[in-house]
Design a protein around this motif. Sequence first.
Motif: not given
Length: 115
Positions: A12-21, A27-44
Motif C-alpha cells: 500500500t505504501v509503495a503504491l502511494w509513493f508511486l502515485t506521488l512520484l 488514484f481516482r479522485a476521492g479515493a480514500g485509505l480503504l481504496d489504497y489498502l484494496v489496491a495494495g492487497a490486489v497488487w500483492g
Amino acid sequence: MRSLFARLLLNTVALWFLTLLYPGVYFRAGAGLLDYLVAGAVWGLANALVRPVLLFLTLPLNLLTLGLFTLVVNGLVLFLVAAVTPLEVTGFGAALVGALVLSLVSLVLSWALRD
C-alpha cells in the motif's frame, strides 16, 4: 500473520509513493485509505498468483531477451490491478514505467523495514 499484514502495508505504501512520484499512475479522485489498502492487497495477490503464471507462459521470450521481458509482465500485472481497483494508469507505457518505479520503491521500503 504479522508478515501478511506487513506485506499489505508495504504494498500500500509503495503504491502511494508511486502515485506521488509518477504522474502516469494515480488514484481516482476521492479515493480514500480503504481504496489504497484494496489496491495494495490486489497488487500483492496479483504478484503471488498471476505474475508467476505469466512468467512461466512467457519463459521463451524472457530467455530471448535475457530477462528484460519481465518488465513487460510487471507492466501487465500493474495494468490488470488498475482494471479492478480505483488505481488509474494512463496507458501501457505508463504501466511499464510505473511497474519499474513500483519495483524500486518496494525494494527500498523492504530494505528500510526489514528485521
